[in-house]
Motif scaffolding. Structure first.
Motif, mmCIF file in Angstrom:
data_model
loop_
_atom_site.group_PDB
_atom_site.id
_atom_site.type_symbol
_atom_site.label_atom_id
_atom_site.label_comp_id
_atom_site.label_asym_id
_atom_site.label_seq_id
_atom_site.Cartn_x
_atom_site.Cartn_y
_atom_site.Cartn_z
ATOM 1 N N SER A 2 0.916 -1.312 -0.087
ATOM 2 C CA SER A 2 -0.077 -0.154 -0.033
ATOM 3 C C SER A 2 0.904 1.139 -0.111
ATOM 4 O O SER A 2 1.885 1.137 0.644
ATOM 5 N N GLY A 3 0.660 2.349 -0.888
ATOM 6 C CA GLY A 3 1.221 3.555 -0.880
ATOM 7 C C GLY A 3 2.265 3.395 -1.857
ATOM 8 O O GLY A 3 2.914 4.440 -1.899
ATOM 9 N N CYS A 59 12.070 1.388 -7.599
ATOM 10 C CA CYS A 59 11.264 0.201 -7.793
ATOM 11 C C CYS A 59 10.352 -0.054 -6.292
ATOM 12 O O CYS A 59 10.691 0.501 -5.271
ATOM 13 N N PRO A 60 9.235 -0.615 -6.561
ATOM 14 C CA PRO A 60 8.493 -1.108 -5.248
ATOM 15 C C PRO A 60 8.999 -1.513 -4.137
ATOM 16 O O PRO A 60 8.895 -1.164 -3.098
ATOM 17 N N PRO A 61 10.136 -2.491 -4.124
ATOM 18 C CA PRO A 61 10.616 -3.189 -3.045
ATOM 19 C C PRO A 61 11.594 -1.731 -2.172
ATOM 20 O O PRO A 61 11.452 -1.961 -0.984
ATOM 21 N N ILE A 62 12.238 -1.229 -2.925
ATOM 22 C CA ILE A 62 12.933 -0.036 -2.334
ATOM 23 C C ILE A 62 12.042 1.221 -1.887
ATOM 24 O O ILE A 62 12.148 1.654 -0.672
ATOM 25 N N GLN A 63 10.910 1.282 -2.468
ATOM 26 C CA GLN A 63 9.891 2.408 -1.829
ATOM 27 C C GLN A 63 9.357 1.616 -0.655
ATOM 28 O O GLN A 63 9.193 2.387 0.445
ATOM 29 N N ALA A 64 8.865 0.414 -0.540
ATOM 30 C CA ALA A 64 8.628 -0.212 0.560
ATOM 31 C C ALA A 64 9.890 -0.363 1.839
ATOM 32 O O ALA A 64 9.308 -1.100 2.783
#
Length: 70
Positions: A2-3, A59-64
């Motif tokens: 999420s987010g 990328c999504p994993p880094i954002q999370a």
């Protein structure tokens, strides 16, 4: 996740062409074919994927806050 922003605009370092694409959420993208000049982009040293190197959004994993697959 999420987010997390799922799209990123990649800018080719060779020709300056920009393309907005959906990023994979379950894998790293190590190669990207520029839609402008055909150059094959690879991550810069220390980056996990082409989105972290050339995109306006990581990328999504880094954002999370997680480690990426690289």
């Amino acid at each position: 996740m999420s987010g997390v922003i799922a799209k990123s605009t990649i800018t080719c370092p060779q020709c300056g062409h920009q393309s907005t694409d959906e990023m994979p959420t379950d894998a790293c993208q190590w190669f990207y074919d520029c839609k402008g000049c055909g150059a094959v982009l690879k991550p810069k040293p220390g980056d996990c994927c082409v989105y972290c190197s050339y995109g306006d959004v990581k990328c999504p994993p880094i954002q999370a806050g997680r480690a990426c697959c690289g």
